[in-house]
Design a protein around this motif. Structure first.
Motif, short mmCIF file in Angstrom:
data_model
loop_
_atom_site.label_atom_id
_atom_site.label_comp_id
_atom_site.label_asym_id
_atom_site.label_seq_id
_atom_site.Cartn_x
_atom_site.Cartn_y
_atom_site.Cartn_z
N TYR A 12 8.54 -1.90 2.20
CA TYR A 12 8.51 -0.80 3.17
C TYR A 12 7.32 -1.04 4.10
N SER A 13 7.47 -0.66 5.36
CA SER A 13 6.36 -0.74 6.32
C SER A 13 6.57 0.33 7.37
N SER A 14 5.52 1.10 7.66
CA SER A 14 5.63 2.10 8.75
C SER A 14 5.32 1.48 10.08
N THR A 15 4.25 0.69 10.12
CA THR A 15 3.76 0.26 11.43
C THR A 15 3.64 -1.26 11.58
N GLY A 16 4.22 -2.00 10.64
CA GLY A 16 4.39 -3.42 10.87
C GLY A 16 3.52 -4.37 10.07
N THR A 17 2.45 -3.89 9.45
CA THR A 17 1.59 -4.82 8.72
C THR A 17 2.29 -5.39 7.49
N THR A 18 2.83 -4.51 6.68
CA THR A 18 3.51 -4.98 5.46
C THR A 18 4.74 -5.79 5.85
N ASP A 19 5.33 -5.46 6.96
CA ASP A 19 6.47 -6.22 7.48
C ASP A 19 6.04 -7.65 7.80
N ALA A 20 4.91 -7.80 8.46
CA ALA A 20 4.41 -9.14 8.79
C ALA A 20 4.11 -9.93 7.52
N SER A 84 4.49 -2.88 -0.23
CA SER A 84 4.34 -1.49 0.23
C SER A 84 2.94 -1.29 0.79
N PRO A 85 2.79 -0.55 1.89
CA PRO A 85 1.45 -0.12 2.28
C PRO A 85 0.93 0.86 1.23
N THR A 86 -0.38 0.94 1.10
CA THR A 86 -0.90 1.93 0.17
C THR A 86 -0.80 3.33 0.77
N ARG A 87 -0.50 4.27 -0.08
CA ARG A 87 -0.44 5.69 0.29
C ARG A 87 -1.30 6.44 -0.70
N PHE A 88 -2.50 6.81 -0.29
CA PHE A 88 -3.43 7.48 -1.20
C PHE A 88 -3.59 6.67 -2.49
N GLY A 89 -3.71 5.36 -2.32
CA GLY A 89 -3.92 4.48 -3.46
C GLY A 89 -2.68 4.20 -4.28
N ASN A 90 -1.53 4.57 -3.75
CA ASN A 90 -0.30 4.45 -4.53
C ASN A 90 0.80 3.78 -3.71
N THR A 120 0.51 -5.68 -0.77
CA THR A 120 0.27 -4.37 -0.17
C THR A 120 -0.66 -4.49 1.03
N SER A 121 -0.75 -3.42 1.81
CA SER A 121 -1.77 -3.34 2.86
C SER A 121 -2.38 -1.95 2.84
N ALA A 122 -3.64 -1.88 3.23
CA ALA A 122 -4.38 -0.63 3.24
C ALA A 122 -5.27 -0.63 4.48
N GLN A 123 -5.78 0.53 4.83
CA GLN A 123 -6.63 0.58 6.02
C GLN A 123 -8.03 0.07 5.75
N THR A 124 -8.49 0.30 4.52
CA THR A 124 -9.89 0.01 4.22
C THR A 124 -10.01 -0.97 3.05
N ALA A 125 -11.16 -1.60 2.97
CA ALA A 125 -11.36 -2.68 2.00
C ALA A 125 -11.23 -2.21 0.55
N HIS A 126 -11.62 -0.98 0.30
CA HIS A 126 -11.58 -0.48 -1.08
C HIS A 126 -10.69 0.75 -1.17
N GLY A 127 -9.69 0.80 -0.31
CA GLY A 127 -8.85 2.00 -0.19
C GLY A 127 -7.63 2.02 -1.07
N GLY A 128 -7.55 1.12 -2.07
CA GLY A 128 -6.43 1.22 -3.01
C GLY A 128 -5.55 0.00 -3.13
N ALA A 169 -6.30 -5.60 4.72
CA ALA A 169 -6.88 -4.34 5.20
C ALA A 169 -6.71 -4.24 6.71
N THR A 170 -5.91 -3.28 7.14
CA THR A 170 -5.74 -3.01 8.56
C THR A 170 -5.05 -1.66 8.75
N GLY A 171 -5.14 -1.13 9.96
CA GLY A 171 -4.48 0.13 10.27
C GLY A 171 -5.42 1.06 10.99
C1 LIG Z 1 -0.14 9.07 4.28
C2 LIG Z 1 -0.97 7.83 4.35
C3 LIG Z 1 -1.83 7.54 3.30
C4 LIG Z 1 -2.63 6.41 3.37
N1 LIG Z 1 -3.49 6.16 2.33
C5 LIG Z 1 -4.34 5.13 2.41
C6 LIG Z 1 -5.30 4.90 1.38
O1 LIG Z 1 -5.31 5.55 0.35
N2 LIG Z 1 -6.17 3.87 1.55
C7 LIG Z 1 -6.20 3.09 2.67
O2 LIG Z 1 -7.03 2.20 2.78
N3 LIG Z 1 -5.26 3.27 3.64
C8 LIG Z 1 -4.35 4.26 3.55
N4 LIG Z 1 -3.42 4.45 4.53
C9 LIG Z 1 -3.33 3.46 5.62
C10 LIG Z 1 -2.18 2.43 5.44
O3 LIG Z 1 -1.97 2.09 4.10
C11 LIG Z 1 -2.52 1.15 6.20
O4 LIG Z 1 -2.78 1.45 7.55
C12 LIG Z 1 -1.42 0.08 6.09
O5 LIG Z 1 -1.97 -1.16 6.54
C13 LIG Z 1 -0.18 0.37 6.94
O6 LIG Z 1 0.79 -0.59 6.67
P1 LIG Z 1 2.13 -0.68 7.55
O7 LIG Z 1 1.71 -1.11 8.94
O8 LIG Z 1 2.96 -1.73 6.88
O9 LIG Z 1 2.79 0.64 7.56
C14 LIG Z 1 -2.59 5.55 4.49
C15 LIG Z 1 -1.71 5.85 5.53
C16 LIG Z 1 -0.91 6.97 5.47
C17 LIG Z 1 0.03 7.26 6.61
#
Ligand SMILES: Cc1cc2nc3c(=O)[nH]c(=O)nc-3n(C[C@H](O)[C@H](O)[C@H](O)COP(=O)(O)O)c2cc1C
Length: 206
Positions: A12-20, A84-90, A120-128, A169-171
């Motif tokens: 799954y990817s919302s904005t393309g990172t996990t897709d890439a 999967s992108p991380t969602r609140f560490g999940n 997986t992908s996350a926004q921050t380095a230690h974000g899950g 880590a991106t987003g």
């Molecule tokens: C509802 C929601 C929860 C998120 N939770 C986290 C988080 O716990 N830690 C983190 O680092 N990024 C979090 N993110 C950011 C995304 O995981 C991150 O931007 C990811 O790279 C997006 O991947 P995508 O482009 O494949 O959708 C969250 C984003 C959303 C919308």
């Protein structure tokens, strides 16, 4: 000679990172000789939510013509890599929805004895990063899956530094494209699961 390893990359990817990341892994797996199905899972968020973010809408629209993942893709595969992108560490609810709909296939024993891995992908380095992969692996244990963790089985793993899978880590404000560390780690993950699965396949056929 046995058939090529059948590998499904389901993400799954919302904005393309996990897709890439999925596409990078798919290209490496094909190069390693696998028969690859690259499938995104269906978007479950309301269109109103998708429309609220340009990047989300553009990504959903870009994938509109591509096939979505079906349970049969998992049954078909010898090996599955989930992303999967991380969602609140999940794990994202969209991928979780797909996994939770596999009850009938699980009940028939059709998910066991395959190899599995994740990214997986996350926004921050230690974000899950790690918690998301480990949460994903809870489900794969219930499948009776064989996890092919990358560990530190190649020098590239000391560069990306994630023995649980691959992560990036991106987003939002952190607009970091995939770099060599992630590309190399994704190629290693894909090649490793193709190699290990091929060995298992040949052993079972012997
Ligand atoms: C509802 C929601 C929860 C998120 N939770 C986290 C988080 O716990 N830690 C983190 O680092 N990024 C979090 N993110 C950011 C995304 O995981 C991150 O931007 C990811 O790279 C997006 O991947 P995508 O482009 O494949 O959708 C969250 C984003 C959303 C919308």
């Amino acid at each position: 000679m046995s058939d090529p390893v059948k590998l499904a990359i389901i993400y799954y990817s919302s904005t393309g990172t996990t897709d890439a990341m999925a596409r990078q892994a798919a290209a490496a797996a094909e190069k390693a000789g696998a028969d690859v199905r690259l499938r995104h899972v269906a978007e479950t968020a309301p269109r109103e939510a998708v429309e609220s973010q340009d990047a989300w809408r553009e990504h959903v629209d870009r994938l509109a013509e591509e096939p979505t993942a079906e349970p049969e893709d998992v049954v078909w595969a010898d090996a599955v890599i989930f992303g999967s992108p991380t969602r609140f560490g999940n794990v994202s609810s969209q991928l979780k929805q797909f996994l939770d709909a596999l009850g009938p296939q699980w009940g028939e024993g059709l998910l066991a004895d395959k190899t599995y891995a994740g990214f997986t992908s996350a926004q921050t380095a230690h974000g899950g990063h790690e918690s998301t992969l480990l949460a994903l692996y809870n489900t794969l244990h219930h499948f009776g899956g064989i996890l092919v963790a990358p560990g530190y089985t190649d020098p590239v793993k000391f560069v990306d530094g994630n023995p649980y899978g691959v992560s990036h880590a991106t987003g939002a404000d952190n607009d970091e494209p995939l770099g060599d560390a992630e590309d190399d780690a994704l190629a290693h993950l894909a090649e490793r699961i193709v190699t290990v699965t091929g060995q298992l396949k040949r052993g079972r056929e012997a």
